[in-house]
Design a protein around this motif. Structure first.
Motif, mmCIF file in Angstrom:
data_model
loop_
_atom_site.group_PDB
_atom_site.id
_atom_site.type_symbol
_atom_site.label_atom_id
_atom_site.label_comp_id
_atom_site.label_asym_id
_atom_site.label_seq_id
_atom_site.Cartn_x
_atom_site.Cartn_y
_atom_site.Cartn_z
ATOM 1 N N PHE A 197 -4.430 -7.832 9.694
ATOM 2 C CA PHE A 197 -3.569 -7.952 8.510
ATOM 3 C C PHE A 197 -3.430 -6.608 7.814
ATOM 4 O O PHE A 197 -2.321 -6.195 7.419
ATOM 5 N N LEU A 198 -4.551 -5.885 7.662
ATOM 6 C CA LEU A 198 -4.497 -4.581 6.998
ATOM 7 C C LEU A 198 -3.702 -3.569 7.818
ATOM 8 O O LEU A 198 -2.968 -2.744 7.258
ATOM 9 N N GLN A 199 -3.853 -3.613 9.122
ATOM 10 C CA GLN A 199 -3.077 -2.687 9.957
ATOM 11 C C GLN A 199 -1.589 -2.895 9.734
ATOM 12 O O GLN A 199 -0.816 -1.931 9.605
ATOM 13 N N LYS A 200 -1.154 -4.132 9.674
ATOM 14 C CA LYS A 200 0.261 -4.456 9.558
ATOM 15 C C LYS A 200 0.806 -4.198 8.156
ATOM 16 O O LYS A 200 1.913 -3.660 8.003
ATOM 17 N N ARG A 201 0.034 -4.549 7.129
ATOM 18 C CA ARG A 201 0.556 -4.526 5.768
ATOM 19 C C ARG A 201 0.165 -3.281 4.964
ATOM 20 O O ARG A 201 0.803 -2.985 3.954
ATOM 21 N N VAL A 202 -0.854 -2.560 5.406
ATOM 22 C CA VAL A 202 -1.316 -1.394 4.630
ATOM 23 C C VAL A 202 -1.309 -0.120 5.466
ATOM 24 O O VAL A 202 -0.633 0.854 5.129
ATOM 25 N N PHE A 203 -2.054 -0.097 6.558
ATOM 26 C CA PHE A 203 -2.268 1.156 7.279
ATOM 27 C C PHE A 203 -1.005 1.678 7.958
ATOM 28 O O PHE A 203 -0.672 2.862 7.837
ATOM 29 N N LYS A 204 -0.291 0.816 8.665
ATOM 30 C CA LYS A 204 0.931 1.268 9.331
ATOM 31 C C LYS A 204 1.989 1.733 8.334
ATOM 32 O O LYS A 204 2.584 2.813 8.525
ATOM 33 N N PRO A 205 2.258 1.001 7.253
ATOM 34 C CA PRO A 205 3.252 1.484 6.285
ATOM 35 C C PRO A 205 2.894 2.827 5.658
ATOM 36 O O PRO A 205 3.791 3.611 5.312
ATOM 37 N N LEU A 206 1.597 3.108 5.509
ATOM 38 C CA LEU A 206 1.174 4.364 4.883
ATOM 39 C C LEU A 206 0.898 5.467 5.903
ATOM 40 O O LEU A 206 0.514 6.577 5.521
ATOM 41 N N GLY A 207 1.083 5.170 7.181
ATOM 42 C CA GLY A 207 0.811 6.168 8.205
ATOM 43 C C GLY A 207 -0.659 6.480 8.360
ATOM 44 O O GLY A 207 -1.033 7.593 8.758
ATOM 45 N N MET A 208 -1.512 5.499 8.083
ATOM 46 C CA MET A 208 -2.954 5.678 8.167
ATOM 47 C C MET A 208 -3.487 5.186 9.511
ATOM 48 O O MET A 208 -2.983 4.225 10.071
ATOM 49 N N LYS A 209 -4.531 5.858 9.990
ATOM 50 C CA LYS A 209 -5.276 5.388 11.146
ATOM 51 C C LYS A 209 -6.634 4.902 10.666
ATOM 52 O O LYS A 209 -7.381 5.650 10.038
ATOM 53 N N ALA A 210 -6.940 3.650 10.946
ATOM 54 C CA ALA A 210 -8.222 3.074 10.556
ATOM 55 C C ALA A 210 -8.686 2.164 11.671
ATOM 56 O O ALA A 210 -7.871 1.612 12.425
ATOM 57 N N MET A 211 -10.006 1.983 11.771
ATOM 58 C CA MET A 211 -10.549 1.150 12.832
ATOM 59 C C MET A 211 -11.814 0.458 12.360
ATOM 60 O O MET A 211 -12.405 0.826 11.333
ATOM 61 N N ASP A 212 -12.234 -0.531 13.120
ATOM 62 C CA ASP A 212 -13.475 -1.242 12.861
ATOM 63 C C ASP A 212 -14.633 -0.286 13.087
ATOM 64 O O ASP A 212 -14.774 0.299 14.169
ATOM 65 N N GLN A 213 -15.497 -0.129 12.077
ATOM 66 C CA GLN A 213 -16.586 0.830 12.213
ATOM 67 C C GLN A 213 -17.571 0.446 13.311
ATOM 68 O O GLN A 213 -18.260 1.308 13.857
ATOM 69 N N ASP A 214 -17.645 -0.831 13.663
ATOM 70 C CA ASP A 214 -18.514 -1.234 14.772
ATOM 71 C C ASP A 214 -18.044 -0.648 16.096
ATOM 72 O O ASP A 214 -18.831 -0.528 17.048
ATOM 73 N N LEU A 215 -16.755 -0.293 16.183
ATOM 74 C CA LEU A 215 -16.202 0.295 17.399
ATOM 75 C C LEU A 215 -16.195 1.819 17.352
ATOM 76 O O LEU A 215 -15.951 2.463 18.377
ATOM 77 N N ALA A 216 -16.463 2.393 16.175
ATOM 78 C CA ALA A 216 -16.476 3.851 16.021
ATOM 79 C C ALA A 216 -17.860 4.394 16.370
ATOM 80 O O ALA A 216 -18.486 5.144 15.611
ATOM 81 N N VAL A 217 -18.347 3.995 17.524
ATOM 82 C CA VAL A 217 -19.686 4.347 17.981
ATOM 83 C C VAL A 217 -19.573 4.852 19.414
ATOM 84 O O VAL A 217 -18.834 4.293 20.224
ATOM 85 N N LEU A 269 3.383 1.016 -2.069
ATOM 86 C CA LEU A 269 2.822 -0.060 -1.259
ATOM 87 C C LEU A 269 2.541 -1.281 -2.128
ATOM 88 O O LEU A 269 3.219 -2.295 -2.033
ATOM 89 N N LEU A 270 1.539 -1.222 -3.002
ATOM 90 C CA LEU A 270 1.361 -2.258 -4.011
ATOM 91 C C LEU A 270 2.330 -1.979 -5.156
ATOM 92 O O LEU A 270 2.764 -0.828 -5.353
ATOM 93 N N THR A 271 2.653 -2.988 -5.918
ATOM 94 C CA THR A 271 3.506 -2.777 -7.091
ATOM 95 C C THR A 271 2.689 -2.106 -8.190
ATOM 96 O O THR A 271 1.450 -2.181 -8.191
ATOM 97 N N PRO A 272 3.336 -1.435 -9.147
ATOM 98 C CA PRO A 272 2.582 -0.870 -10.272
ATOM 99 C C PRO A 272 1.699 -1.898 -10.968
ATOM 100 O O PRO A 272 0.567 -1.588 -11.356
ATOM 101 N N ALA A 273 2.192 -3.133 -11.095
ATOM 102 C CA ALA A 273 1.392 -4.177 -11.750
ATOM 103 C C ALA A 273 0.169 -4.531 -10.917
ATOM 104 O O ALA A 273 -0.921 -4.789 -11.460
ATOM 105 N N GLU A 274 0.300 -4.543 -9.588
ATOM 106 C CA GLU A 274 -0.842 -4.859 -8.719
ATOM 107 C C GLU A 274 -1.876 -3.743 -8.751
ATOM 108 O O GLU A 274 -3.088 -4.005 -8.810
ATOM 109 N N TRP A 275 -1.420 -2.484 -8.718
ATOM 110 C CA TRP A 275 -2.363 -1.375 -8.849
ATOM 111 C C TRP A 275 -3.099 -1.461 -10.185
ATOM 112 O O TRP A 275 -4.326 -1.279 -10.238
#
Length: 468
Positions: A197-217, A269-275
């Motif tokens: 969900f975060l990849q689709k709604r947050v990371f991709k729209p912001l051009g961010m790369k993020a991953m599960d820390q359990d796999l960053a080993v 990304l979030l609205t001013p009210a949500e931030w």
């Protein structure tokens, strides 16, 4: 690994190809000097940083050794950011509310059955640490159960079905458990894993790369390090999978985290009210301000608003501070779970662009507990430890290797010149957290303790760490 060789590597650094014209050469050199000194003073193998000014990244730089297979840290490497992840879990909830799929005033029982107080605890209380659910990981070390994989449901079954530490909304107490429950709610409502969900709604729209820390080993990723007191810096064994989940499951580079900070500063990304809602301190039922919003600490420093959160994973510490009024943010990620390099570096960078911040002080009569802490410290210096003073988890932590490192490194310093409490007590995970400062002339140590309530409460944690 020889400490001397590690500190030599720490003096090296690699800069990302980002424009730094908003920082003068003198400021950049001052940052380099701060990082090198903090790494050398604490023994932290590496740090990776990003600086935002005027709403854009003006500096990204990596220093030291990222792992045994990556002798030079790089700014593109994903460090484990741990509890900084909480603000992303909170953002997922806000997005689902925008979709009309839930309300922050919904009770937990509507989505996750069997939780103590679930018919009265709200989602908002989960996100603001006011639910009363006991924290499953208040310690600053990995306890025995973390050697085995777990699931969110297993965490809930062990910790979220205990009696509440307090009635929901009446107190503030940091609770990773509450965020595990929040993540389970996100997944049930969204119909997909939290990270997806975060990849689709947050990371991709912001051009961010993020991953599960359990796999960053593994050999391609930064490696976590540990230290017993001032003993040798050792490679830290990662926790088994599943332990951080929605409370701190993310790994990313500092520049990727800085992109999120820029979205916060620019209200995208979030609205001013949500931030604004995420950054508004929650008040308790008696009207007291908690200083915490939805996944972030909020407050004032020298008249400037700040939004801040730190993170601790097994072998990693991180700090992320956003100075909202100044359109400035500082990200510091390190691969050690000891010392205070991340906070010192963030503080020093802020000093270059903001007025200095006065340190806080402990309040109240803590003389009895301070004297008790000094006695335990002296035991460790002497190589003895009365295990009747320890809980089962603390006894697990103080292995023969740990005790030997404590004795060898602390006894070499001689007699301390000062021992004092540096912050008043606070409740977490059913324990009382107290911190102390030990001085030896021009050298300083930090002690982070958790103990059972009461003057005779046993220690769940007694960690001695180098300070910068």
């Amino acid at each position: 690994m020889k400490l001397r060789l590690m500190l030599g590597a720490a003096a090296m650094c690699v800069a990302a190809p980002l424009s730094a014209q908003s920082l003068t050469a003198e400021q950049t050199r001052a940052i380099d000097d701060s990082v090198s000194k903090a790494l050398a003073a604490t023994g932290t193998p590496s740090a990776s940083i990003a600086v935002v000014r005027d709403g854009r990244i003006v500096l990204a730089k990596a220093y030291g050794k990222a792992s045994e297979t990556i002798p030079q840290a790089r700014t593109d490497l994903p460090y484990q950011i741990a509890s900084i992840s909480k603000q992303f879990t909170a953002a997922a909830v806000l997005l689902l509310r925008r979709d009309g799929k839930l309300s922050l005033e919904d009770t937990v029982a509507k989505y996750v059955p069997g939780i103590t107080g679930g018919d009265t605890i709200t989602i908002r209380q989960l996100l603001s640490h006011t639910s009363g659910l006991q924290d499953y990981w208040p310690q600053d070390y990995s306890f025995a159960a973390m050697e085995r994989p777990t699931t969110p449901q297993q965490i809930v079954d062990r910790w979220a079905k205990k009696p509440l530490d307090f009635a929901p909304g009446t107190q503030w107490q940091y609770s990773n458990t509450g965020y595990v429950v929040a993540g389970m709610i996100v997944e049930k409502v969204a119909g997909e894993p939290l990270l997806a969900f975060l990849q689709k709604r947050v990371f991709k729209p912001l051009g961010m790369k993020a991953m599960d820390q359990d796999l960053a080993v593994g050999p391609r990723y930064p490696q976590g390090y540990h230290r017993y007191a001032l003993g040798p810096v050792r490679v830290e064994k990662p926790a088994a999978s599943g332990w951080l989940y929605a409370a701190g499951e993310l790994a990313m580079s500092p520049t990727d985290l800085a992109k999120w900070d820029i979205a916060r500063l620019n209200r995208t990304l979030l609205t001013p009210a949500e931030w604004a809602e995420q950054e508004s301190a929650i008040k308790l039922s008696d009207g007291k301000d908690t200083g915490y919003g939805l996944g972030v600490d909020v407050g004032q420093q020298d008249g400037r608003r700040i939004v801040e959160h730190g993170g601790e994973a097994v072998g990693f510490l991180s700090e992320n501070v956003v100075y909202s009024d100044s359109k400035t943010a500082v990200v510091v990620l390190t691969n050690s779970d000891f010392g205070n390099a991340q906070t010192v570096i963030a503080r020093d960078i802020a000093k270059l662009v903001l007025p200095p911040v006065a340190p806080g002080a402990a309040t109240g009569d803590e003389s009895a507990r301070t004297a008790a802490a000094r006695r335990v410290f002296d035991m460790l210096r002497g190589g003895t430890l009365d295990r009747a003073l320890l809980t089962q988890d603390a006894a697990y932590y103080f292995t023969p290797e740990a005790l030997a490192d404590y004795r060898a490194s602390l006894s070499a310093l001689g007699e301390p010149t000062g021992f004092e409490a540096v912050r008043g007590p606070r409740l977490r995970g059913g324990f009382v957290n107290r911190n102390y400062r030990v001085t030896y002339g021009d050298r300083t140590l930090n002690i982070i303790t958790y103990a059972e309530p009461g003057e005779a409460g046993r220690y769940e944690q007694f960690l001695v760490q180098p300070a910068s």
